[in-house]
Design a protein around this motif. Structure first.
Motif, mmCIF file in Angstrom:
data_model
loop_
_atom_site.group_PDB
_atom_site.id
_atom_site.type_symbol
_atom_site.label_atom_id
_atom_site.label_comp_id
_atom_site.label_asym_id
_atom_site.label_seq_id
_atom_site.Cartn_x
_atom_site.Cartn_y
_atom_site.Cartn_z
ATOM 1 N N UNK A 75 -31.956 -86.143 -13.056
ATOM 2 C CA UNK A 75 -33.180 -86.447 -13.800
ATOM 3 C C UNK A 75 -34.148 -87.250 -12.937
ATOM 4 N N UNK A 76 -33.650 -88.272 -12.289
ATOM 5 C CA UNK A 76 -34.508 -89.103 -11.443
ATOM 6 C C UNK A 76 -35.118 -88.259 -10.332
ATOM 7 N N UNK A 77 -34.320 -87.419 -9.701
ATOM 8 C CA UNK A 77 -34.829 -86.558 -8.631
ATOM 9 C C UNK A 77 -35.906 -85.611 -9.126
ATOM 10 N N UNK A 78 -35.662 -84.994 -10.266
ATOM 11 C CA UNK A 78 -36.652 -84.052 -10.809
ATOM 12 C C UNK A 78 -37.948 -84.771 -11.166
ATOM 13 N N UNK A 79 -37.834 -85.942 -11.768
ATOM 14 C CA UNK A 79 -39.035 -86.685 -12.147
ATOM 15 C C UNK A 79 -39.784 -87.183 -10.919
ATOM 16 N N UNK B 199 -58.063 -88.467 -9.125
ATOM 17 C CA UNK B 199 -57.816 -89.812 -8.621
ATOM 18 C C UNK B 199 -56.724 -90.527 -9.397
ATOM 19 N N UNK B 200 -55.917 -89.765 -10.121
ATOM 20 C CA UNK B 200 -54.868 -90.368 -10.924
ATOM 21 C C UNK B 200 -53.493 -89.939 -10.419
ATOM 22 N N UNK B 201 -52.566 -90.882 -10.442
ATOM 23 C CA UNK B 201 -51.196 -90.629 -10.007
ATOM 24 C C UNK B 201 -50.280 -90.762 -11.209
ATOM 25 N N UNK B 202 -49.495 -89.736 -11.472
ATOM 26 C CA UNK B 202 -48.584 -89.789 -12.612
ATOM 27 C C UNK B 202 -47.914 -88.461 -12.858
ATOM 28 N N UNK B 203 -47.776 -88.126 -14.123
ATOM 29 C CA UNK B 203 -47.085 -86.915 -14.528
ATOM 30 C C UNK B 203 -47.916 -86.152 -15.538
ATOM 31 N N UNK B 204 -47.686 -84.862 -15.572
ATOM 32 C CA UNK B 204 -48.233 -84.007 -16.613
ATOM 33 C C UNK B 204 -47.176 -83.837 -17.684
ATOM 34 N N UNK B 205 -47.581 -83.404 -18.829
ATOM 35 C CA UNK B 205 -46.634 -83.128 -19.902
ATOM 36 C C UNK B 205 -45.605 -82.086 -19.464
ATOM 37 N N UNK B 206 -46.058 -81.088 -18.709
ATOM 38 C CA UNK B 206 -45.169 -80.062 -18.160
ATOM 39 C C UNK B 206 -44.811 -80.470 -16.743
ATOM 40 N N UNK B 207 -43.524 -80.607 -16.453
ATOM 41 C CA UNK B 207 -43.097 -81.091 -15.145
ATOM 42 C C UNK B 207 -43.612 -80.238 -13.996
ATOM 43 N N UNK B 208 -43.841 -78.962 -14.239
ATOM 44 C CA UNK B 208 -44.283 -78.080 -13.158
ATOM 45 C C UNK B 208 -45.800 -78.058 -12.986
ATOM 46 N N UNK B 209 -46.540 -78.719 -13.844
ATOM 47 C CA UNK B 209 -48.010 -78.683 -13.807
ATOM 48 C C UNK B 209 -48.536 -79.853 -12.985
ATOM 49 N N UNK B 210 -48.958 -79.573 -11.761
ATOM 50 C CA UNK B 210 -49.463 -80.626 -10.885
ATOM 51 C C UNK B 210 -50.970 -80.786 -10.943
#
Length: 127
Positions: A19-23, A32-43
């Motif tokens: 889980x940690x690796x995937x996240x 200009x934002x660093x984080x995550x999308x709701x869908x893990x594959x959506x960059x």
């Protein structure tokens, strides 16, 4: 019998590591934002709830987050004038409870960083 009583920490360790690796791989810059999308594959997108929940979960898993202060500042950029946060995917013009609560909980999880950063302290004081 509770799940934690049936499954020991030794059995959970491989799942935790995966889980940690995937996240970590899913963390990205969107504009200009660093984080995550709701869908893990959506960059291409930055999600407020996704990013707040991700850093809080990583903290609970005792995993380092790359540039966590920048993720917190990315969340700050989406704070609305009334101190709340919208849900960027669907409710973009007004603050909503789940986004605002997610950010405030994440900030509380990282209070050690927030207390040493004037911008983040002001943000939390305005929420």
């Amino acid at each position: 019998m509770p799940f934690s009583a049936r499954v020991g920490s030794k059995q959970l360790q491989p799942a935790r590591v995966a889980l940690i690796g995937r996240w970590r791989r899913a963390q990205h810059e969107a504009g200009q934002q660093l984080g995550w999308s709701r869908k893990l594959e959506d960059n291409a997108k930055f999600g407020i709830v996704a990013s707040a929940n991700a850093i809080e979960s990583m903290r609970l898993l005792r995993a380092d987050v790359r540039a966590v202060t920048e993720v917190l500042h990315s969340l700050r950029r989406d704070q609305m004038g009334d101190g709340s946060w919208p849900f960027k995917a669907t409710v973009t013009t007004v603050g909503v409870v789940d986004s605002t609560a997610s950010v405030v909980i994440a900030m509380a999880s990282y209070r050690d960083l927030v207390e040493n950063d004037d911008d983040l302290t002001r943000m939390l004081g305005h929420a």
